[in-house]
Design a protein around this motif. Structure first.
Motif, PDB file in Angstrom:
ATOM      1  N   UNK A 159      14.803   2.486 -20.422  1.00 36.35           N
ATOM      2  CA  UNK A 159      14.017   1.269 -20.589  1.00 36.35           C
ATOM      3  C   UNK A 159      13.586   0.671 -19.259  1.00 36.35           C
ATOM      4  N   UNK A 160      14.497   0.654 -18.287  1.00 36.94           N
ATOM      5  CA  UNK A 160      14.154   0.136 -16.959  1.00 36.94           C
ATOM      6  C   UNK A 160      13.065   0.983 -16.307  1.00 36.94           C
ATOM      7  N   UNK A 161      13.204   2.299 -16.388  1.00 38.02           N
ATOM      8  CA  UNK A 161      12.216   3.187 -15.770  1.00 38.02           C
ATOM      9  C   UNK A 161      10.848   3.049 -16.446  1.00 38.02           C
ATOM     10  N   UNK A 162      10.830   2.921 -17.756  1.00 35.73           N
ATOM     11  CA  UNK A 162       9.554   2.758 -18.472  1.00 35.73           C
ATOM     12  C   UNK A 162       8.902   1.424 -18.117  1.00 35.73           C
ATOM     13  N   UNK A 163       9.690   0.361 -18.027  1.00 35.17           N
ATOM     14  CA  UNK A 163       9.149  -0.946 -17.665  1.00 35.17           C
ATOM     15  C   UNK A 163       8.610  -0.929 -16.235  1.00 35.17           C
ATOM     16  N   UNK A 164       9.322  -0.274 -15.328  1.00 43.44           N
ATOM     17  CA  UNK A 164       8.862  -0.192 -13.941  1.00 43.44           C
ATOM     18  C   UNK A 164       7.581   0.632 -13.838  1.00 43.44           C
ATOM     19  N   UNK A 165       7.518   1.724 -14.565  1.00 44.06           N
ATOM     20  CA  UNK A 165       6.315   2.568 -14.556  1.00 44.06           C
ATOM     21  C   UNK A 165       5.111   1.782 -15.063  1.00 44.06           C
ATOM     22  N   UNK A 166       5.312   0.986 -16.101  1.00 41.89           N
ATOM     23  CA  UNK A 166       4.224   0.159 -16.633  1.00 41.89           C
ATOM     24  C   UNK A 166       3.781  -0.875 -15.594  1.00 41.89           C
ATOM     25  N   UNK A 167       4.742  -1.514 -14.915  1.00 39.76           N
ATOM     26  CA  UNK A 167       4.418  -2.471 -13.859  1.00 39.76           C
ATOM     27  C   UNK A 167       3.613  -1.783 -12.750  1.00 39.76           C
ATOM     28  N   UNK A 168       4.055  -0.598 -12.347  1.00 38.05           N
ATOM     29  CA  UNK A 168       3.383   0.146 -11.277  1.00 38.05           C
ATOM     30  C   UNK A 168       1.937   0.469 -11.667  1.00 38.05           C
ATOM     31  N   UNK A 169       1.731   0.911 -12.891  1.00 36.63           N
ATOM     32  CA  UNK A 169       0.381   1.251 -13.359  1.00 36.63           C
ATOM     33  C   UNK A 169      -0.507   0.004 -13.369  1.00 36.63           C
ATOM     34  N   UNK A 170       0.034  -1.125 -13.830  1.00 37.37           N
ATOM     35  CA  UNK A 170      -0.743  -2.373 -13.851  1.00 37.37           C
ATOM     36  C   UNK A 170      -1.160  -2.806 -12.445  1.00 37.37           C
ATOM     37  N   UNK A 229       1.127   7.147   2.315  1.00 40.92           N
ATOM     38  CA  UNK A 229       0.798   7.711   3.619  1.00 40.92           C
ATOM     39  C   UNK A 229      -0.048   6.707   4.380  1.00 40.92           C
ATOM     40  N   UNK A 230       0.095   6.642   5.681  1.00 44.18           N
ATOM     41  CA  UNK A 230      -0.666   5.649   6.450  1.00 44.18           C
ATOM     42  C   UNK A 230      -2.180   5.777   6.297  1.00 44.18           C
ATOM     43  N   UNK A 231      -2.671   6.963   6.035  1.00 43.31           N
ATOM     44  CA  UNK A 231      -4.114   7.173   5.940  1.00 43.31           C
ATOM     45  C   UNK A 231      -4.631   7.148   4.512  1.00 43.31           C
ATOM     46  N   UNK A 232      -3.801   6.740   3.588  1.00 44.11           N
ATOM     47  CA  UNK A 232      -4.193   6.675   2.184  1.00 44.11           C
ATOM     48  C   UNK A 232      -4.226   5.222   1.733  1.00 44.11           C
ATOM     49  N   UNK A 233      -5.210   4.884   0.936  1.00 43.47           N
ATOM     50  CA  UNK A 233      -5.278   3.521   0.412  1.00 43.47           C
ATOM     51  C   UNK A 233      -4.755   3.437  -1.016  1.00 43.47           C
ATOM     52  N   UNK A 234      -4.274   4.546  -1.556  1.00 42.48           N
ATOM     53  CA  UNK A 234      -3.784   4.579  -2.934  1.00 42.48           C
ATOM     54  C   UNK A 234      -2.275   4.302  -2.931  1.00 42.48           C
ATOM     55  N   UNK A 235      -1.841   3.244  -3.595  1.00 41.18           N
ATOM     56  CA  UNK A 235      -0.424   2.882  -3.550  1.00 41.18           C
ATOM     57  C   UNK A 235       0.481   3.765  -4.425  1.00 41.18           C
ATOM     58  N   UNK A 236       1.718   3.844  -3.987  1.00 40.76           N
ATOM     59  CA  UNK A 236       2.779   4.545  -4.703  1.00 40.76           C
ATOM     60  C   UNK A 236       3.894   3.545  -4.967  1.00 40.76           C
ATOM     61  N   UNK A 237       4.485   3.610  -6.139  1.00 42.13           N
ATOM     62  CA  UNK A 237       5.611   2.745  -6.487  1.00 42.13           C
ATOM     63  C   UNK A 237       6.906   3.521  -6.265  1.00 42.13           C
ATOM     64  N   UNK A 238       7.866   2.885  -5.643  1.00 42.90           N
ATOM     65  CA  UNK A 238       9.148   3.511  -5.330  1.00 42.90           C
ATOM     66  C   UNK A 238      10.272   2.711  -5.966  1.00 42.90           C
ATOM     67  N   UNK A 239      11.120   3.378  -6.752  1.00 41.99           N
ATOM     68  CA  UNK A 239      12.335   2.743  -7.253  1.00 41.99           C
ATOM     69  C   UNK A 239      13.299   2.702  -6.072  1.00 41.99           C
ATOM     70  N   UNK A 240      13.628   1.508  -5.604  1.00 38.86           N
ATOM     71  CA  UNK A 240      14.525   1.370  -4.469  1.00 38.86           C
ATOM     72  C   UNK A 240      15.986   1.365  -4.901  1.00 38.86           C
ATOM     73  N   UNK A 241      16.279   0.681  -6.003  1.00 42.19           N
ATOM     74  CA  UNK A 241      17.646   0.580  -6.510  1.00 42.19           C
ATOM     75  C   UNK A 241      17.604   0.516  -8.026  1.00 42.19           C
ATOM     76  N   UNK A 242      18.482   1.285  -8.639  1.00 39.81           N
ATOM     77  CA  UNK A 242      18.654   1.179 -10.091  1.00 39.81           C
ATOM     78  C   UNK A 242      20.145   1.303 -10.369  1.00 39.81           C
ATOM     79  N   UNK A 243      20.658   0.423 -11.229  1.00 39.92           N
ATOM     80  CA  UNK A 243      22.073   0.458 -11.574  1.00 39.92           C
ATOM     81  C   UNK A 243      22.245  -0.007 -13.011  1.00 39.92           C
ATOM     82  N   UNK A 244      23.080   0.713 -13.738  1.00 36.38           N
ATOM     83  CA  UNK A 244      23.472   0.324 -15.097  1.00 36.38           C
ATOM     84  C   UNK A 244      24.985   0.427 -15.168  1.00 36.38           C
TER      85      UNK A 244
END
Length: 110
Positions: free
Chosen positions: A60-71, A33-48
């Motif tokens: 595996x992709x979702x878990x790796x992305x979630x870990x990246x987002x948390x870091x 949100x424009x008034x929030x300073x807390x970031x959100x991670x969005x999966x834009x594209x996923x394909x298998x």
């Protein structure tokens, strides 16, 4: 304001075997949100590739992305289901990974 380095804003994951790619995920980190300073991670594209979908590649992709987002300081990861994906099947997977249903996506061709 300051700019974050590209690796803290954009994530690209590729799954390959013997030099052949069969899964990928691209996602971003931004202010939800424009008034929030807390970031959100969005999966834009996923394909298998369909031939590899039984190998838990999406998980595996979702878990790796979630870990990246948390870091990188995200407090939430969001993902949408569209583009003809098997919505009920993928929804079950996302729910098993701890995701909750929220809202809907609407579109208009112009």
């Amino acid at each position: 304001a300051h700019l974050l380095p590209m690796e803290a804003v954009f994530c690209a994951l590729l799954v390959e075997r013997d030099g052949v790619a069969f899964g990928m995920l691209m996602g971003t980190l931004s202010q939800y949100l424009p008034f929030s300073s807390v970031p959100v991670a969005q999966v834009d594209t996923i394909y298998v590739d369909p031939d590899f979908r039984s190998l838990r590649v999406t998980r595996g992709l979702m878990c790796a992305f979630t870990a990246w987002a948390a870091r990188n300081g995200a407090y939430r990861v969001t993902v949408s289901v569209g583009s003809g994906a098997r919505a009920p099947r993928i929804a079950k997977l996302y729910e098993r990974l701890g995701f909750a249903y929220q809202g809907a996506t609407y579109y208009k061709d112009i």
